[in-house]
Structure formats: C-alpha cells, structure tokens
Design a protein around this motif. Structure first.
Motif, PDB file in Angstrom:
ATOM      1  N   ASP A 375      11.770 -10.193  15.906  1.00  0.00           N
ATOM      2  CA  ASP A 375      10.614  -9.614  16.222  1.00  0.00           C
ATOM      3  C   ASP A 375      10.203  -9.026  14.693  1.00  0.00           C
ATOM      4  OD1 ASP A 375       8.506  -8.292  17.527  1.00  0.00           O
ATOM      5  OD2 ASP A 375       9.998  -6.506  17.971  1.00  0.00           O
ATOM      6  N   THR A 376      10.269  -9.679  13.831  1.00  0.00           N
ATOM      7  CA  THR A 376       9.774  -9.133  12.544  1.00  0.00           C
ATOM      8  C   THR A 376       8.524  -9.643  12.181  1.00  0.00           C
ATOM      9  OG1 THR A 376      12.043  -9.349  11.854  1.00  0.00           O
ATOM     10  CG2 THR A 376      10.145  -9.225   9.876  1.00  0.00           C
ATOM     11  N   SER A 377       7.418  -8.519  11.464  1.00  0.00           N
ATOM     12  CA  SER A 377       6.054  -8.784  11.168  1.00  0.00           C
ATOM     13  C   SER A 377       6.376  -9.455   9.707  1.00  0.00           C
ATOM     14  CB  SER A 377       5.274  -7.486  11.148  1.00  0.00           C
ATOM     15  OG  SER A 377       5.332  -7.149  12.494  1.00  0.00           O
ATOM     16  N   VAL A 378       5.749 -10.472   9.519  1.00  0.00           N
ATOM     17  CA  VAL A 378       5.828 -10.986   8.159  1.00  0.00           C
ATOM     18  C   VAL A 378       4.356 -11.223   7.567  1.00  0.00           C
ATOM     19  CG1 VAL A 378       6.463 -12.882   6.637  1.00  0.00           C
ATOM     20  CG2 VAL A 378       8.070 -12.303   8.613  1.00  0.00           C
ATOM     21  N   TRP A 379       4.108 -10.821   6.441  1.00  0.00           N
ATOM     22  CA  TRP A 379       2.825 -10.962   5.635  1.00  0.00           C
ATOM     23  C   TRP A 379       3.146 -11.723   4.401  1.00  0.00           C
ATOM     24  CZ3 TRP A 379       3.899  -6.277   8.165  1.00  0.00           C
ATOM     25  CH2 TRP A 379       3.104  -5.796   9.074  1.00  0.00           C
ATOM     26  N   TYR A 380       2.358 -12.763   4.070  1.00  0.00           N
ATOM     27  CA  TYR A 380       2.642 -13.558   2.866  1.00  0.00           C
ATOM     28  C   TYR A 380       1.242 -13.037   1.957  1.00  0.00           C
ATOM     29  CZ  TYR A 380       6.007 -16.422   5.344  1.00  0.00           C
ATOM     30  OH  TYR A 380       7.198 -16.873   5.902  1.00  0.00           O
ATOM     31  N   VAL A 381       1.490 -12.418   0.859  1.00  0.00           N
ATOM     32  CA  VAL A 381       0.455 -11.776   0.040  1.00  0.00           C
ATOM     33  C   VAL A 381       0.300 -12.931  -1.030  1.00  0.00           C
ATOM     34  CG1 VAL A 381      -0.684  -9.983  -1.027  1.00  0.00           C
ATOM     35  CG2 VAL A 381       0.725  -9.426   1.093  1.00  0.00           C
ATOM     36  N   ILE A 382      -0.576 -13.786  -1.276  1.00  0.00           N
ATOM     37  CA  ILE A 382      -0.559 -14.449  -2.332  1.00  0.00           C
ATOM     38  C   ILE A 382      -1.834 -14.050  -3.307  1.00  0.00           C
ATOM     39  CG2 ILE A 382      -0.943 -16.905  -2.991  1.00  0.00           C
ATOM     40  CD1 ILE A 382       1.363 -16.624  -1.122  1.00  0.00           C
ATOM     41  N   GLY A 383      -1.446 -14.137  -4.799  1.00  0.00           N
ATOM     42  CA  GLY A 383      -2.260 -14.038  -5.749  1.00  0.00           C
ATOM     43  C   GLY A 383      -1.704 -13.113  -6.919  1.00  0.00           C
ATOM     44  N   SER A 384      -2.269 -12.970  -7.901  1.00  0.00           N
ATOM     45  CA  SER A 384      -1.882 -12.303  -9.258  1.00  0.00           C
ATOM     46  C   SER A 384      -1.753 -10.816  -8.937  1.00  0.00           C
ATOM     47  CB  SER A 384      -2.608 -12.618 -10.508  1.00  0.00           C
ATOM     48  OG  SER A 384      -4.001 -12.158 -10.375  1.00  0.00           O
ATOM     49  N   ARG A 385      -1.266 -10.151  -9.752  1.00  0.00           N
ATOM     50  CA  ARG A 385      -1.069  -8.672  -9.568  1.00  0.00           C
ATOM     51  C   ARG A 385      -2.580  -7.909 -10.005  1.00  0.00           C
ATOM     52  NH1 ARG A 385       2.374  -5.951 -14.145  1.00  0.00           N
ATOM     53  NH2 ARG A 385       3.768  -7.806 -14.183  1.00  0.00           N
ATOM     54  N   ASP A 386      -3.488  -8.742 -10.548  1.00  0.00           N
ATOM     55  CA  ASP A 386      -4.818  -8.206 -10.553  1.00  0.00           C
ATOM     56  C   ASP A 386      -5.682  -8.676  -9.625  1.00  0.00           C
ATOM     57  OD1 ASP A 386      -3.777  -6.817 -13.208  1.00  0.00           O
ATOM     58  OD2 ASP A 386      -4.256  -8.955 -14.121  1.00  0.00           O
ATOM     59  N   ASP A 387      -5.371  -9.379  -8.696  1.00  0.00           N
ATOM     60  CA  ASP A 387      -6.455  -9.605  -7.708  1.00  0.00           C
ATOM     61  C   ASP A 387      -6.630  -8.382  -6.916  1.00  0.00           C
ATOM     62  OD1 ASP A 387      -6.481 -12.347  -8.668  1.00  0.00           O
ATOM     63  OD2 ASP A 387      -5.264 -13.340  -7.449  1.00  0.00           O
ATOM     64  N   PRO A 388      -7.723  -8.271  -6.450  1.00  0.00           N
ATOM     65  CA  PRO A 388      -8.225  -7.049  -5.686  1.00  0.00           C
ATOM     66  C   PRO A 388      -7.422  -7.012  -4.243  1.00  0.00           C
ATOM     67  CG  PRO A 388     -10.186  -8.501  -5.698  1.00  0.00           C
ATOM     68  CD  PRO A 388      -9.094  -9.144  -6.816  1.00  0.00           C
ATOM     69  N   GLY A 389      -6.961  -8.049  -3.749  1.00  0.00           N
ATOM     70  CA  GLY A 389      -6.647  -8.053  -2.494  1.00  0.00           C
ATOM     71  C   GLY A 389      -4.856  -7.560  -2.520  1.00  0.00           C
ATOM     72  N   PRO A 390      -4.150  -8.155  -3.180  1.00  0.00           N
ATOM     73  CA  PRO A 390      -2.782  -7.517  -3.427  1.00  0.00           C
ATOM     74  C   PRO A 390      -2.927  -6.234  -4.040  1.00  0.00           C
ATOM     75  CG  PRO A 390      -2.968  -9.947  -4.150  1.00  0.00           C
ATOM     76  CD  PRO A 390      -4.275  -9.428  -3.862  1.00  0.00           C
ATOM     77  N   ARG A 391      -3.752  -5.765  -4.915  1.00  0.00           N
ATOM     78  CA  ARG A 391      -3.808  -4.515  -5.590  1.00  0.00           C
ATOM     79  C   ARG A 391      -4.061  -3.534  -4.348  1.00  0.00           C
ATOM     80  NH1 ARG A 391      -3.904  -3.505 -10.953  1.00  0.00           N
ATOM     81  NH2 ARG A 391      -4.824  -1.442 -10.493  1.00  0.00           N
ATOM     82  N   GLN A 392      -4.939  -3.829  -3.611  1.00  0.00           N
ATOM     83  CA  GLN A 392      -5.411  -2.792  -2.473  1.00  0.00           C
ATOM     84  C   GLN A 392      -4.166  -2.771  -1.311  1.00  0.00           C
ATOM     85  OE1 GLN A 392      -7.318  -0.752  -1.716  1.00  0.00           O
ATOM     86  NE2 GLN A 392      -6.882  -0.508   0.316  1.00  0.00           N
ATOM     87  N   LEU A 393      -3.380  -3.900  -1.276  1.00  0.00           N
ATOM     88  CA  LEU A 393      -2.342  -3.659  -0.135  1.00  0.00           C
ATOM     89  C   LEU A 393      -1.243  -2.993  -0.665  1.00  0.00           C
ATOM     90  CD1 LEU A 393      -1.044  -4.898   2.460  1.00  0.00           C
ATOM     91  CD2 LEU A 393      -0.172  -6.761   1.199  1.00  0.00           C
ATOM     92  N   ILE A 394      -0.834  -3.050  -1.772  1.00  0.00           N
ATOM     93  CA  ILE A 394       0.228  -2.338  -2.522  1.00  0.00           C
ATOM     94  C   ILE A 394      -0.473  -0.943  -2.978  1.00  0.00           C
ATOM     95  CG2 ILE A 394       2.379  -2.374  -4.096  1.00  0.00           C
ATOM     96  CD1 ILE A 394       2.324  -4.594  -1.853  1.00  0.00           C
ATOM     97  N   SER A 395      -0.893  -0.421  -2.143  1.00  0.00           N
ATOM     98  CA  SER A 395      -1.523   1.209  -2.545  1.00  0.00           C
ATOM     99  C   SER A 395      -1.031   1.911  -1.279  1.00  0.00           C
ATOM    100  CB  SER A 395      -3.100   1.015  -2.645  1.00  0.00           C
ATOM    101  OG  SER A 395      -3.673   0.668  -1.430  1.00  0.00           O
ATOM    102  N   PRO A 396      -1.119   3.273  -1.368  1.00  0.00           N
ATOM    103  CA  PRO A 396      -0.858   4.184  -0.489  1.00  0.00           C
ATOM    104  C   PRO A 396      -1.563   3.690   1.104  1.00  0.00           C
ATOM    105  CG  PRO A 396      -0.972   5.539  -2.088  1.00  0.00           C
ATOM    106  CD  PRO A 396      -1.277   3.904  -2.595  1.00  0.00           C
ATOM    107  N   ASP A 397      -3.203   3.679   0.998  1.00  0.00           N
ATOM    108  CA  ASP A 397      -3.879   3.434   2.086  1.00  0.00           C
ATOM    109  C   ASP A 397      -3.570   2.002   2.592  1.00  0.00           C
ATOM    110  OD1 ASP A 397      -4.944   5.952   1.668  1.00  0.00           O
ATOM    111  OD2 ASP A 397      -6.709   5.111   0.443  1.00  0.00           O
ATOM    112  N   GLY A 398      -3.244   1.050   1.795  1.00  0.00           N
ATOM    113  CA  GLY A 398      -2.993  -0.461   2.070  1.00  0.00           C
ATOM    114  C   GLY A 398      -1.748  -0.235   2.759  1.00  0.00           C
TER     115      GLY A 398
END
Length: 444
Positions: A375-398
């Motif tokens: 019962d584990t939630s898994v999210w695969y986050v693909i892209g470089s560290r400068d991509d807006p999606g991953p940057r937004q995810l690894i933020s307090p709000d994300g």
C-alpha cells in the motif's frame, strides 16, 4: 515482514555524555599538576595553553580512532550515519587543536629560550626524542584533513581517498611516543600515565576487534560467494550472493556492507554498497551503478567468487523510524537501500523517485509490485534538476501537495548530494523536524 521501531536515542546520549566526561578528565592532570600563581609570564601562559591543547588533542585522537574501529556495539548504539557525522566534526576539531598545540608550544618554548621559532623547531627536532615522528604525524593529519574537504574529496578517486584516510592510524602510532617522553603530565610514572596507556590499549583492542576479529568471524560463519550478476540497465548491475546460515543473518533493509570480491583485479579494494533487497534467508543482493574501473570489473564476476564482507552497518532503516508513516525520496541508484527498506516499513509509505530519463529508473517492476503489496504510493519524477516540474515538486508547497502529512512522517533520503541538499531545505521549510530526516551515509 514489518520491522518494529526501536525508539529512543538513549545509547547515543549515554555515549555522548561519557565522551564529554572523558574530555574534561583529559585536562585534569594539567589542573592538578600546575601550582597556583605559576602562570605569571606570557611564556608560561602560552606554554600552559600548548600543554592543555596537547592533552585535548591526544584524547580527541583516541576518540577519532575509536569511531573508526567499526566496533559492533557502537554501530548498534549510534549507527554508522551518526558516527560518520561525529567523526567529521571531531576530525575538524582535532586538526585545529593539534595545530594550536604545536603553535603554542613553539611560541612558548622559543620565548622561554629567547630564540626564534625557526631555531626552536631545530632544537625540538634535534634534541628531543620522538619529536620528528610527532611532526610527521601532524603532516599526515593535515593531508587527511585537506583531502576530506568536500570538493577535494569528490575530485579524488575513492580508492585514493580511502588510502589517505587509512593513514590516520599512523597518526596514533607516530604521535604516541612524544606524549609519554616529553608530555609534562604524562612522562612521570603514576596513575595519570597508567590511565592514558590503558586508554590507548582499550582503543587498540577495539580497533582489532572491529576491524579484524569481528569481520573474520562474520565471514567464516556466512562464507558468502557470488551466485549471479544481472544487468539492470546499461550502467547498473545487481550481484546476487549465496552463503551459509543466511537465515541467521541479522540485517535490515537500508543497511550496507563493505564488499571485497576475492578475484583478480578486485580483491585489493573494499567498497560500501547497500543491499537492495531485504533479508530472505536464501540470498543477498546489491545493486551497483558502474561509475569507474572497479565497478566495471564487477560485471565480469564469475559465479562462485568468494566475497569478504564487513557489516551490516547503518541506521538508515525502518527500525530507526520515529513515526508510523514514512516518505522516501530517492535519486538514481539511491533507490537501492530504499527498495530494501520498503519491504519492512508499515503500509502507507510514500516514495518519490527522481531520475533524469526513464532509462535511469531502476527496479521499477519490483517497486510497482511493492506499491500494491505494501500500500505504497510511488511517484516517478523524470527530468533534470532544472526542469520546472521536478523543481516545483521538490519544494515545500510541492511536497505538502503530494504528501499533506509530510511533517508527521519520517523522511528517508538517498541520492546525489544536490538532490539531498535541495530536499532537506524543502523539508525543513515544510515543517519536518530535523530528527525525522534520515540520510544514508557510507563513510568510515
């Protein structure tokens, strides 16, 4: 099977108190042996400061070697990660203290003899027994300290850094003599000298037990050997190991061993790798990213190759959690200890797996299976560290949007330094207490 939590840092606190008491006790000989009113001149005061820093440096050196001993009881009480942090902090303090001791003694003795510092160096090296070895020990310590600076360490090959770090044992050997031939508080026979010698013997005994005897017993008991080598991707392999009595092996997912593969080209190197599957009584597995000559050679390991292992080590485990639920953040090959840990965490964990490309995602089938089974939630986050999606995810709000109760979870982090540092900053700003953030460390 789920692993129960081992709550409470009691052992770590007890040892910290004992080490602090030992630090205070190390300067008592100077206090007892220095008459009141004897520090009236500048030279006497500077020399006294040099003697005090010398006693402190001698004690810190013993503590530093003790933490490098890999004594099993220290691993259980404190854990490899915390020992690595203490080792780093004590090492920096030790270097400063040794340099202060040397500088103060040179200035104080030069003032007492009314000669220059250069002339005093010549006097000490020429007329004082064991002083040359003490200067050599200081030089080695400076070299080790210089190589431990993060930017320099990353630039050095692991084998070279490890060899330089191993030279720390020479510091204990080379610095021993001058303490007992010229140390104002230690050269006279008596309880103080006897106590210091006893400390040296205890530390050497711990070193022999942790570095020689315990690994020998472990490897004679389990007799590990290579069963198979499987390619997980173009630059990652999994090594399966078999042995004897593996059902009795006390190992937790997330822990690591230092592995030495006893075959041509590999036997002389020992590297730390996490197990990538929880203990099952039949086989062990480590998953390795090929990043250099040694790891490339592991691709060609033959079944039956004997393996020398030291461990298990580390508190990056489900047993050291403080909360019932966990968030795990992995980057690249940092998924390997987390993959093993997922088997032992309570249901309801969440996993964020960062990778540059889909090809960099490792063990995805096993992770998807564990997502259903545990019962584990898994999210695969693909892209470089400068991509807006991953940057937004690894933020307090994300993080709060993805895992609303993140502040009430333990967080396990393993991956490249940039990802770990960015995630720690975001987690702290999201309200996660520092004690609930667990980092994988493979030092010492």
């Amino acid at each position: 099977p789920q692993v129960p939590a081992r709550r409470g840092p009691g052992g770590r606190r007890l040892l910290a108190v004992l080490l602090l008491v030992g630090l205070l006790a190390s300067v008592l000989p100077w206090w007892w042996g220095t008459p009141a009113g004897s520090l009236r001149s500048t030279a006497a005061t500077v020399t006294a400061a040099g003697r005090i820093t010398g006693l402190i440096a001698g004690y810190l050196l013993l503590v530093q070697v003790l933490m490098m001993s890999r004594l099993p009881v220290l691993e259980r009480w404190i854990g490899g990660e915390q020992i690595a942090r203490w080792h780093r902090d004590v090492g920096a303090t030790l270097l400063v203290t040794v340099l202060a001791h040397m500088s103060l003694i040179l200035v104080g003795y030069a003032d007492l003899r009314n000669q220059s510092i250069i002339a005093e160096v010549g006097t000490l090296l020429g007329d004082y027994q064991d002083m040359l070895s003490a200067f050599v020990a200081t030089g080695i310590m400076m070299l080790v300290g210089f190589s431990s600076i993060r930017a320099i360490r990353r630039a050095l090959p692991y084998e070279l850094w490890h060899l330089l770090h191993r030279s720390s044992y020479l510091i204990l050997l080379l610095g021993y003599g001058h303490q007992f031939t010229h140390g104002a508080q230690l050269y006279k026979p008596g309880p103080v000298r006897t106590g210091w010698i006893a400390l040296y013997l205890l530390v050497v005994a711990a070193l022999l037990w942790g570095r020689v005897i315990a690994p020998l017993v472990f490897n004679l008991r389990y007799r590990l050997r290579v069963a198979d080598v499987v390619a997980e991707s173009t630059d990652t392999i999994s090594i399966y190991l078999t042995g004897e009595r593996l059902g009795r092996l006390e190992m937790l997912g997330g822990q690591f061993f230092r592995w030495r593969f006893l075959t041509r080209g590999c036997w002389w190197q020992s590297h730390p790798f996490s197990v990538s599957a929880a203990a099952n009584g039949r086989w062990l597995r480590l998953t390795v990213k090929v990043v250099g000559t040694h790891t490339a050679d592991l691709r060609d390991l033959e079944p039956g190759t004997r393996v020398w292992a030291v461990g298990p080590s580390g508190t990056f485990t489900a047993a050291h959690r403080l909360r019932e639920r966990a968030l795990l953040i992995a980057g690249g090959s940092g998924i390997t200890p987390i993959r093993a840990m997922l088997e032992e965490l309570p249901p309801g964990a969440a996993l964020i797996y960062r990778a540059r490309t889909p090809a960099d995602v490792l063990l995805s089938r096993e992770l998807d299976w564990l997502a259903q089974e545990r019962d584990t939630s898994v999210w695969y986050v693909i892209g470089s560290r400068d991509d807006p999606g991953p940057r937004q995810l690894i933020s307090p709000d994300g993080l709060r949007q993805l895992v609303p109760d993140v502040a009430r979870r333990d967080v396990y982090l393993c991956g490249p330094p940039g990802l770990v540092e960015q995630s720690v900053r975001a987690l702290r700003r999201a309200g996660v207490p520092r004690r609930q953030i667990h980092l994988a460390t493979f030092e010492l």
